[in-house]
Design a protein around this motif. Structure first.
Motif, PDB file in Angstrom:
ATOM      1  N   SER A 229      80.564  21.727  33.479  1.00 50.44           N
ATOM      2  CA  SER A 229      81.525  21.763  32.369  1.00 50.44           C
ATOM      3  C   SER A 229      80.799  21.808  31.026  1.00 50.44           C
ATOM      4  O   SER A 229      81.435  21.893  29.978  1.00 50.44           O
ATOM      5  N   ARG A 230      79.487  21.788  31.074  1.00 48.67           N
ATOM      6  CA  ARG A 230      78.692  21.711  29.853  1.00 48.67           C
ATOM      7  C   ARG A 230      78.864  22.969  28.987  1.00 48.67           C
ATOM      8  O   ARG A 230      78.967  24.088  29.482  1.00 48.67           O
ATOM      9  N   VAL A 231      78.853  22.733  27.660  1.00 48.24           N
ATOM     10  CA  VAL A 231      78.950  23.813  26.682  1.00 48.24           C
ATOM     11  C   VAL A 231      77.869  23.592  25.632  1.00 48.24           C
ATOM     12  O   VAL A 231      77.713  22.484  25.118  1.00 48.24           O
ATOM     13  N   ASP A 232      77.100  24.638  25.325  1.00 43.48           N
ATOM     14  CA  ASP A 232      75.999  24.535  24.360  1.00 43.48           C
ATOM     15  C   ASP A 232      76.111  25.614  23.296  1.00 43.48           C
ATOM     16  O   ASP A 232      76.459  26.763  23.603  1.00 43.48           O
ATOM     17  N   PHE A 233      75.796  25.244  22.058  1.00 45.37           N
ATOM     18  CA  PHE A 233      75.748  26.194  20.945  1.00 45.37           C
ATOM     19  C   PHE A 233      74.301  26.445  20.559  1.00 45.37           C
ATOM     20  O   PHE A 233      73.531  25.504  20.348  1.00 45.37           O
ATOM     21  N   TYR A 234      73.946  27.733  20.466  1.00 51.73           N
ATOM     22  CA  TYR A 234      72.619  28.111  20.005  1.00 51.73           C
ATOM     23  C   TYR A 234      72.707  28.534  18.543  1.00 51.73           C
ATOM     24  O   TYR A 234      73.426  29.483  18.200  1.00 51.73           O
ATOM     25  N   ASP A 235      71.979  27.813  17.662  1.00 47.37           N
ATOM     26  CA  ASP A 235      71.908  28.140  16.245  1.00 47.37           C
ATOM     27  C   ASP A 235      70.672  29.006  16.030  1.00 47.37           C
ATOM     28  O   ASP A 235      69.538  28.518  16.088  1.00 47.37           O
ATOM     29  N   SER A 236      70.887  30.303  15.783  1.00 45.57           N
ATOM     30  CA  SER A 236      69.752  31.220  15.650  1.00 45.57           C
ATOM     31  C   SER A 236      68.947  30.954  14.381  1.00 45.57           C
ATOM     32  O   SER A 236      67.763  31.298  14.312  1.00 45.57           O
ATOM     33  N   LEU A 244      78.004  20.830  22.857  1.00 47.39           N
ATOM     34  CA  LEU A 244      79.376  20.758  22.346  1.00 47.39           C
ATOM     35  C   LEU A 244      80.245  19.954  23.317  1.00 47.39           C
ATOM     36  O   LEU A 244      79.794  19.512  24.367  1.00 47.39           O
ATOM     37  N   ALA A 245      81.511  19.799  22.943  1.00 51.78           N
ATOM     38  CA  ALA A 245      82.464  19.142  23.830  1.00 51.78           C
ATOM     39  C   ALA A 245      82.566  19.927  25.136  1.00 51.78           C
ATOM     40  O   ALA A 245      82.630  21.163  25.122  1.00 51.78           O
ATOM     41  N   PRO A 246      82.567  19.244  26.286  1.00 51.49           N
ATOM     42  CA  PRO A 246      82.629  19.960  27.570  1.00 51.49           C
ATOM     43  C   PRO A 246      83.972  20.643  27.768  1.00 51.49           C
ATOM     44  O   PRO A 246      84.997  20.215  27.219  1.00 51.49           O
ATOM     45  N   MET A 247      83.991  21.701  28.558  1.00 54.21           N
ATOM     46  CA  MET A 247      85.246  22.377  28.866  1.00 54.21           C
ATOM     47  C   MET A 247      86.098  21.480  29.771  1.00 54.21           C
ATOM     48  O   MET A 247      85.580  20.567  30.425  1.00 54.21           O
ATOM     49  N   PRO A 248      87.416  21.705  29.805  1.00 56.16           N
ATOM     50  CA  PRO A 248      88.309  20.811  30.555  1.00 56.16           C
ATOM     51  C   PRO A 248      88.015  20.725  32.045  1.00 56.16           C
ATOM     52  O   PRO A 248      88.286  19.711  32.680  1.00 56.16           O
ATOM     53  N   ARG A 249      87.467  21.775  32.630  1.00 61.29           N
ATOM     54  CA  ARG A 249      87.164  21.783  34.061  1.00 61.29           C
ATOM     55  C   ARG A 249      85.812  22.457  34.269  1.00 61.29           C
ATOM     56  O   ARG A 249      85.530  23.499  33.661  1.00 61.29           O
ATOM     57  N   ALA A 250      84.978  21.867  35.094  1.00 59.66           N
ATOM     58  CA  ALA A 250      83.721  22.524  35.446  1.00 59.66           C
ATOM     59  C   ALA A 250      84.045  23.831  36.151  1.00 59.66           C
ATOM     60  O   ALA A 250      84.816  23.852  37.110  1.00 59.66           O
ATOM     61  N   CYS A 251      83.452  24.929  35.666  1.00 55.03           N
ATOM     62  CA  CYS A 251      83.861  26.226  36.191  1.00 55.03           C
ATOM     63  C   CYS A 251      82.751  27.258  36.038  1.00 55.03           C
ATOM     64  O   CYS A 251      81.929  27.180  35.124  1.00 55.03           O
ATOM     65  N   SER A 252      82.731  28.230  36.945  1.00 60.35           N
ATOM     66  CA  SER A 252      81.773  29.338  36.884  1.00 60.35           C
ATOM     67  C   SER A 252      82.519  30.622  37.222  1.00 60.35           C
ATOM     68  O   SER A 252      83.667  30.600  37.655  1.00 60.35           O
ATOM     69  N   GLY A 253      81.840  31.760  37.035  1.00 62.46           N
ATOM     70  CA  GLY A 253      82.493  33.044  37.281  1.00 62.46           C
ATOM     71  C   GLY A 253      83.590  33.327  36.281  1.00 62.46           C
ATOM     72  O   GLY A 253      84.535  34.070  36.559  1.00 62.46           O
ATOM     73  N   ILE A 254      83.472  32.723  35.087  1.00 63.08           N
ATOM     74  CA  ILE A 254      84.484  32.831  34.046  1.00 63.08           C
ATOM     75  C   ILE A 254      84.193  34.011  33.124  1.00 63.08           C
ATOM     76  O   ILE A 254      83.116  34.587  33.151  1.00 63.08           O
ATOM     77  N   ALA A 255      85.179  34.341  32.299  1.00 67.33           N
ATOM     78  CA  ALA A 255      84.996  35.310  31.222  1.00 67.33           C
ATOM     79  C   ALA A 255      85.464  34.653  29.931  1.00 67.33           C
ATOM     80  O   ALA A 255      86.323  33.763  29.945  1.00 67.33           O
TER      81      ALA A 255
END
Length: 351
Positions: A229-236, A244-255
């Motif tokens: 469920s992890r979410v990361d922001f890359y500051d170039s 960042l705040a995790p997504m509501p459900r751990a998930c893969s194969g998403i768009a």
């Protein structure tokens, strides 16, 4: 620096100016689905892009006859399909020089970059590759470009300030196909190294936002395909990652796609393993039809009341002036029920 301090700093420096400042009343909207002409073939595991007012799809898993298939009834494709947004029709584009699946496509100044992915045979359908190709014009042909420093597939892809970034996914480490934390970008001439992602994973979604990118979810292959469920922001600007705040459900194969500074995340799949009464591992899978919305300025998630028209994973999402197009994917985990569906998520302002 924690996430809230990071957001406050961006706001102070005026780096969140793309966030519209409007009252709640003016932001009320509804969304609905509009069916669009279907893909010429049933496709999944695709990373489409937008170029010259066309949706571009190339290098996916394409449903084929049993004698040509390398994974069930699916085969890596060399086909390129172009959807003319003005005429609303699909037509065949220039074929890739090679067959690939999970091929990353990114629009850039030089044209469309096709990056890495997997070659496939019946003996080994997961041959990760480092070669890249460029299509400068839609009526041209694909030219070989500078290969990746190391093979990568099922990665995150983003164009940040004109540089094409390739982040994590699956690669080779100690002679083994595994998740890698590699992060490189193409500066128009050569590949350069950037800060590696904090947790290596594959099959997440990646979107460009605020001179950086957000890498969402994914799974860890060597931990029984465990979803994240992890979410990361890359500051170039700082060449740093921030959680960042995790997504509501751990998930893969998403768009995922960005519209009006909100990130929309679609579908996905999940694999889980249990031990049966005989002590043998059993795999269970499911797919999702949720739509999640992430607000970067608030660092918060919500689940939209509107769902997708079916569960789906391995699909593509592209933002256009009309709304967000969802392209292809499979309704069941793995290669089952692959679709040629193309749908537009259309937003309308409420009075």
């Amino acid at each position: 620096m924690d996430r809230r301090a990071f957001i406050n700093k961006l706001a102070f420096l005026g780096l969140l100016t793309s966030v519209p400042i409007v009252s709640a009343a003016t932001t009320r909207q509804k969304a609905n689905w509009v069916n669009k002409p279907g893909l010429p073939k049933r496709l999944q595991e695709l990373y489409p892009c937008l170029y010259e007012n066309h949706l571009i799809v190339a290098g996916a898993l394409e449903q084929s006859s049993a004698d040509k298939a390398t994974m069930g009834i699916m085969n890596a494709s060399e086909n390129c399909y172009l959807f003319d947004l003005t005429k609303q029709v699909w037509h065949q584009g220039p074929s890739l020089p090679v067959k690939r699946h999970h091929l990353g496509l990114v629009s850039c100044q030089k044209g469309i970059m096709a990056i890495g992915g997997f070659a496939a045979s019946k003996a080994d359908p997961w041959q990760v590759r480092s070669d890249t190709f460029i299509l400068s014009h839609l009526n041209d042909h694909w030219h070989q470009a500078k290969p990746l420093p190391n093979p990568q597939a099922e990665s995150g892809y983003a164009n940040i300030a004109g540089n094409v970034h390739v982040i994590s996914g699956r690669g080779i480490s100690n002679g083994k196909l595994t998740d890698v934390d590699n992060h490189v970008f193409f500066d128009g001439t050569d590949w350069q190294n950037a800060a590696p992602i904090p947790i290596a994973r594959n099959s997440g979604a990646c979107v460009e936002l605020d001179k950086g990118c957000i890498f969402i979810g994914g799974r860890i292959q060597d931990e029984q395909h465990e979803n994240q469920s992890r979410v990361d922001f890359y500051d170039s600007r700082a060449d740093k990652w921030f959680e960042l705040a995790p997504m509501p459900r751990a998930c893969s194969g998403i768009a995922a796609a960005v519209r009006e500074h909100k990130v929309y995340v679609f579908g996905g799949e999940q694999y889980q393993y249990t031990i049966n009464q005989f002590g043998k591992p059993m795999m269970h899978s499911k797919t999702f039809d949720h739509i999640w919305q992430y607000d970067f300025a608030l660092d918060s998630w919500k689940t939209l009341p509107l769902s997708m028209t079916s569960t789906r994973h391995g699909l593509g999402a592209v933002t256009t002036k009309e709304g967000i197009y969802l392209i292809g994917g499979a309704e069941r985990a793995g290669g089952e029920n692959t679709t040629n569906a193309v749908e537009l998520l259309k937003f309308e302002m409420l009075c």
